[in-house]
Design a protein around this motif. Structure first.
Motif, short mmCIF file in Angstrom:
data_model
loop_
_atom_site.label_atom_id
_atom_site.label_comp_id
_atom_site.label_asym_id
_atom_site.label_seq_id
_atom_site.Cartn_x
_atom_site.Cartn_y
_atom_site.Cartn_z
N SER A 183 0.83 -1.21 0.00
CA SER A 183 0.00 0.00 0.00
C SER A 183 0.86 1.26 0.00
N TYR A 184 2.01 1.22 0.70
CA TYR A 184 2.91 2.38 0.70
C TYR A 184 3.53 2.57 -0.67
N ALA A 185 3.84 1.49 -1.35
CA ALA A 185 4.38 1.59 -2.71
C ALA A 185 3.35 2.23 -3.63
N LYS A 186 2.12 1.81 -3.50
CA LYS A 186 1.05 2.35 -4.34
C LYS A 186 0.82 3.83 -4.04
N LYS A 187 0.81 4.20 -2.74
CA LYS A 187 0.55 5.60 -2.36
C LYS A 187 1.68 6.53 -2.76
N THR A 188 2.91 6.04 -2.74
CA THR A 188 4.06 6.92 -2.99
C THR A 188 4.60 6.83 -4.41
N GLY A 189 4.25 5.76 -5.12
CA GLY A 189 4.80 5.56 -6.45
C GLY A 189 6.22 5.00 -6.43
N LYS A 190 6.70 4.63 -5.26
CA LYS A 190 8.03 4.01 -5.14
C LYS A 190 7.92 2.52 -5.34
N SER A 191 9.04 1.89 -5.64
CA SER A 191 9.01 0.44 -5.85
C SER A 191 8.88 -0.28 -4.50
N ILE A 192 8.38 -1.50 -4.57
CA ILE A 192 8.27 -2.33 -3.38
C ILE A 192 9.65 -2.54 -2.76
N ARG A 230 6.54 5.53 7.49
CA ARG A 230 5.64 6.55 6.95
C ARG A 230 6.32 7.92 6.92
N ALA A 231 7.05 8.25 7.98
CA ALA A 231 7.72 9.55 8.04
C ALA A 231 8.78 9.66 6.95
N LYS A 232 9.56 8.60 6.76
CA LYS A 232 10.61 8.62 5.74
C LYS A 232 10.02 8.70 4.33
N LEU A 233 8.79 8.22 4.17
CA LEU A 233 8.12 8.28 2.87
C LEU A 233 7.33 9.56 2.68
N GLY A 234 7.21 10.36 3.74
CA GLY A 234 6.46 11.60 3.65
C GLY A 234 4.96 11.40 3.73
N LEU A 235 4.53 10.26 4.28
CA LEU A 235 3.11 10.00 4.44
C LEU A 235 2.65 10.53 5.79
N LYS A 236 1.51 11.17 5.82
CA LYS A 236 0.99 11.76 7.05
C LYS A 236 0.43 10.67 7.96
#
Length: 76
Positions: free
Chosen positions: A8-17, A51-57
């Motif tokens: 889900s984090y990959a999908k939300k951020t557009g980063k690879s798994i 989440r913090a390192k990915l910039g997700l709130k």
């Protein structure tokens, strides 16, 4: 195999798994130096750090989670 949170984090951020797994594993290493893996705070820390390192709130801050957890432990 990546877990659903990593996907889900990959999908939300557009980063690879693979990128997310690297960050997740770094957060796990940090958490291991602070908590026992059986402690609920261990996984909260891993998730919040990732989440913090990915910039997700965060919907619930890590600080508020710990305060709540400590309060629940004191009641028990």
């Amino acid at each position: 195999m990546p877990n659903s949170i990593i996907k889900s984090y990959a999908k939300k951020t557009g980063k690879s798994i693979e990128d997310i797994e690297k960050i997740w594993n770094q957060a796990k290493a940090e958490a291991a130096s602070k908590f026992d893996s059986e402690n609920g705070s261990f996984w909260a820390y891993v998730n919040a750090t990732t989440r913090a390192k990915l910039g997700l709130k965060e919907h619930v801050t890590f600080k508020n989670f710990i305060i709540t957890e400590n309060h629940n432990v004191e009641k028990a």
